[in-house]
Design a protein around this motif. Structure first.
Motif, PDB file in Angstrom:
ATOM      1  N   GLU A 129      -8.507  82.512 149.691  1.00 55.57           N
ATOM      2  CA  GLU A 129      -8.265  81.288 148.636  1.00 55.57           C
ATOM      3  C   GLU A 129      -8.609  80.030 149.362  1.00 55.57           C
ATOM      4  O   GLU A 129      -9.018  79.221 148.647  1.00 55.57           O
ATOM      5  CB  GLU A 129      -6.867  81.696 148.094  1.00 55.57           C
ATOM      6  N   GLU A 130      -7.920  79.611 150.509  1.00 52.26           N
ATOM      7  CA  GLU A 130      -8.394  78.415 151.184  1.00 52.26           C
ATOM      8  C   GLU A 130      -9.426  78.163 151.508  1.00 52.26           C
ATOM      9  O   GLU A 130     -10.069  77.204 151.186  1.00 52.26           O
ATOM     10  CB  GLU A 130      -7.364  78.381 152.381  1.00 52.26           C
ATOM     11  N   ALA A 131     -10.328  79.144 151.782  1.00 49.54           N
ATOM     12  CA  ALA A 131     -11.798  79.102 151.853  1.00 49.54           C
ATOM     13  C   ALA A 131     -12.778  78.596 150.729  1.00 49.54           C
ATOM     14  O   ALA A 131     -13.489  77.558 150.673  1.00 49.54           O
ATOM     15  CB  ALA A 131     -12.398  80.283 152.499  1.00 49.54           C
ATOM     16  N   VAL A 132     -12.168  79.067 149.553  1.00 41.17           N
ATOM     17  CA  VAL A 132     -12.702  78.807 148.239  1.00 41.17           C
ATOM     18  C   VAL A 132     -12.483  77.428 147.965  1.00 41.17           C
ATOM     19  O   VAL A 132     -13.345  76.744 147.351  1.00 41.17           O
ATOM     20  CB  VAL A 132     -12.520  80.094 147.451  1.00 41.17           C
ATOM     21  N   ALA A 133     -11.280  77.265 148.253  1.00 44.02           N
ATOM     22  CA  ALA A 133     -10.633  75.578 147.794  1.00 44.02           C
ATOM     23  C   ALA A 133     -11.729  74.927 148.765  1.00 44.02           C
ATOM     24  O   ALA A 133     -11.924  73.680 148.107  1.00 44.02           O
ATOM     25  CB  ALA A 133      -9.347  75.603 148.050  1.00 44.02           C
ATOM     26  N   GLU A 134     -11.785  75.060 150.049  1.00 42.78           N
ATOM     27  CA  GLU A 134     -12.297  74.134 150.993  1.00 42.78           C
ATOM     28  C   GLU A 134     -14.029  74.040 150.359  1.00 42.78           C
ATOM     29  O   GLU A 134     -14.481  73.028 150.408  1.00 42.78           O
ATOM     30  CB  GLU A 134     -12.652  74.824 152.170  1.00 42.78           C
ATOM     31  N   LEU A 135     -14.659  75.151 149.711  1.00 43.70           N
ATOM     32  CA  LEU A 135     -15.894  74.966 149.371  1.00 43.70           C
ATOM     33  C   LEU A 135     -15.965  74.031 148.037  1.00 43.70           C
ATOM     34  O   LEU A 135     -16.775  73.234 147.823  1.00 43.70           O
ATOM     35  CB  LEU A 135     -16.521  76.354 149.191  1.00 43.70           C
ATOM     36  N   CYS A 136     -14.869  74.203 147.248  1.00 44.69           N
ATOM     37  CA  CYS A 136     -14.676  73.224 146.159  1.00 44.69           C
ATOM     38  C   CYS A 136     -14.595  71.750 146.745  1.00 44.69           C
ATOM     39  O   CYS A 136     -15.351  70.827 145.988  1.00 44.69           O
ATOM     40  CB  CYS A 136     -13.626  73.489 145.333  1.00 44.69           C
ATOM     41  N   ARG A 137     -13.551  71.324 147.562  1.00 49.33           N
ATOM     42  CA  ARG A 137     -13.641  70.154 148.062  1.00 49.33           C
ATOM     43  C   ARG A 137     -15.033  69.594 148.667  1.00 49.33           C
ATOM     44  O   ARG A 137     -15.280  68.574 148.592  1.00 49.33           O
ATOM     45  CB  ARG A 137     -12.537  70.175 149.007  1.00 49.33           C
ATOM     46  N   ARG A 138     -15.587  70.593 149.482  1.00 53.32           N
ATOM     47  CA  ARG A 138     -16.787  70.053 150.101  1.00 53.32           C
ATOM     48  C   ARG A 138     -17.934  69.593 149.070  1.00 53.32           C
ATOM     49  O   ARG A 138     -18.778  68.571 149.431  1.00 53.32           O
ATOM     50  CB  ARG A 138     -17.303  71.306 150.755  1.00 53.32           C
ATOM     51  N   ASP A 139     -17.978  70.391 147.832  1.00 54.72           N
ATOM     52  CA  ASP A 139     -18.891  69.958 146.947  1.00 54.72           C
ATOM     53  C   ASP A 139     -18.363  69.041 145.944  1.00 54.72           C
ATOM     54  O   ASP A 139     -19.110  68.964 144.805  1.00 54.72           O
ATOM     55  CB  ASP A 139     -19.475  71.242 146.266  1.00 54.72           C
ATOM     56  N   GLY A 140     -17.255  68.145 146.178  1.00 57.99           N
ATOM     57  CA  GLY A 140     -17.079  67.116 145.287  1.00 57.99           C
ATOM     58  C   GLY A 140     -15.718  67.205 144.541  1.00 57.99           C
ATOM     59  O   GLY A 140     -15.249  66.160 143.900  1.00 57.99           O
ATOM     60  N   CYS A 141     -15.116  68.626 144.662  1.00 51.88           N
ATOM     61  CA  CYS A 141     -13.931  68.686 143.787  1.00 51.88           C
ATOM     62  C   CYS A 141     -12.720  68.256 144.804  1.00 51.88           C
ATOM     63  O   CYS A 141     -11.876  68.896 145.508  1.00 51.88           O
ATOM     64  CB  CYS A 141     -13.686  70.029 143.360  1.00 51.88           C
ATOM     65  N   ALA A 142     -12.219  66.943 145.068  1.00 46.18           N
ATOM     66  CA  ALA A 142     -11.327  66.453 145.844  1.00 46.18           C
ATOM     67  C   ALA A 142     -10.019  66.811 145.919  1.00 46.18           C
ATOM     68  O   ALA A 142      -9.363  66.961 146.673  1.00 46.18           O
ATOM     69  CB  ALA A 142     -11.600  64.910 145.971  1.00 46.18           C
ATOM     70  N   ASP A 143      -9.635  67.396 144.733  1.00 46.81           N
ATOM     71  CA  ASP A 143      -8.361  67.864 144.381  1.00 46.81           C
ATOM     72  C   ASP A 143      -8.200  69.181 144.430  1.00 46.81           C
ATOM     73  O   ASP A 143      -7.186  69.431 144.090  1.00 46.81           O
ATOM     74  CB  ASP A 143      -7.891  67.122 143.032  1.00 46.81           C
ATOM     75  N   ALA A 144      -9.004  69.908 144.805  1.00 45.17           N
ATOM     76  CA  ALA A 144      -8.959  71.408 145.035  1.00 45.17           C
ATOM     77  C   ALA A 144      -7.607  71.808 145.581  1.00 45.17           C
ATOM     78  O   ALA A 144      -7.632  71.384 146.893  1.00 45.17           O
ATOM     79  CB  ALA A 144     -10.089  71.943 145.396  1.00 45.17           C
TER      80      ALA A 144
END
Length: 255
Positions: A129-144
């Motif tokens: 779950e944390e890895a998926v959240a990090e992918l979101c943050r990497r691609d612009g979702c700063a608050d993931a």
């Protein structure tokens, strides 16, 4: 009849005019003159409090003027040497600036390093779950952020996409022989929109999906990312899910 002799110019031929070099040169000379003027002004103010010192300063200034007038040729040589030294300092500074800019340009031209493949199936559920959240943050979702756990009502990661849409993600860290089924999708479909207010609903499964699950996801507009889609997203071979959804919608609306 005598042949006139052309006297060679005593001045060296200058190179082509360089606006930047000349500007920096004048700026440096102006700083030198300003510093000298400030020093002279301070000395004059100090001498004003002592008449004898003021007289000595005046005599010194007159003597300097006489020497300069008598030795104009030497003064020109000194001025030329000072000017050349100033331009030398300017040239050295410009060379350093050019070298720094060239280094920055070379760094910008270097291709980004390829992302190292991640075996998401080997992660424990929370790390996944944390890895998926990090992918979101990497691609612009700063608050993931990871919100999964007891009472999460199907949401493991919540985020806001760069264009302001609410992204709700459910993460299924399954083995290769355990695919997410239609019941998994139905439970998520019952909460992702009504409870979590999703604009984009995404299920990521390391084990893939059954056909009934994919059929249900299509009916409810839920994005499904199996191991292939997840690897492409992670390694930069495909856009993030919300961007891929935009491309898909644009293709469907095209005449």
């Amino acid at each position: 009849m005598g042949i006139p002799i052309r006297r060679g110019s005593r001045q060296k031929r200058r190179g082509p005019f360089d606006l930047r070099r000349t500007t920096f040169g004048f700026a440096l000379i102006a700083l030198i003159l300003a510093g000298g003027g400030m020093a002279l002004r301070a000395a004059w103010r100090s001498a004003g409090n002592h008449p004898v010192a003021a007289g000595a300063l005046t005599v010194l200034a007159l003597a300097t003027a006489v020497v300069v007038l008598r030795r104009r040729r030497r003064a020109r040589r000194v001025a030329g040497a000072v000017t050349d030294a100033a331009y030398g300092i300017v040239d050295a500074g410009l060379a350093e600036l050019d070298a720094a800019e060239a280094a920055r340009a070379e760094q910008r031209l270097e291709p980004p390093e390829a992302a190292h493949p991640v075996d998401y199936a080997q992660l424990d559920p929370y790390a996944f779950e944390e890895a998926v959240a990090e992918l979101c943050r990497r691609d612009g979702c700063a608050d993931a952020e990871v919100v999964g756990g007891a009472g999460d009502l199907g949401a493991d990661v919540l985020a806001t996409t760069p264009d302001g849409r609410r992204l709700v993600v459910q993460c299924k860290r399954y083995g290769p022989d355990n695919r997410a089924g239609s019941q998994d999708l139905q439970r998520f479909g019952g909460t992702c929109y009504a409870v979590h207010g999703a604009d984009i609903a995404l299920v990521v499964s390391t084990g893939g999906f059954t056909e009934p699950a994919l059929d249900y996801a299509e009916q409810c507009a839920i994005l499904c990312y199996g191991p292939e889609e997840l690897a492409a997203w992670s390694e930069g071979g495909a856009p993030p899910p919300w961007a891929a959804l935009e491309e898909q919608d644009a293709g469907l609306s095209a005449p």
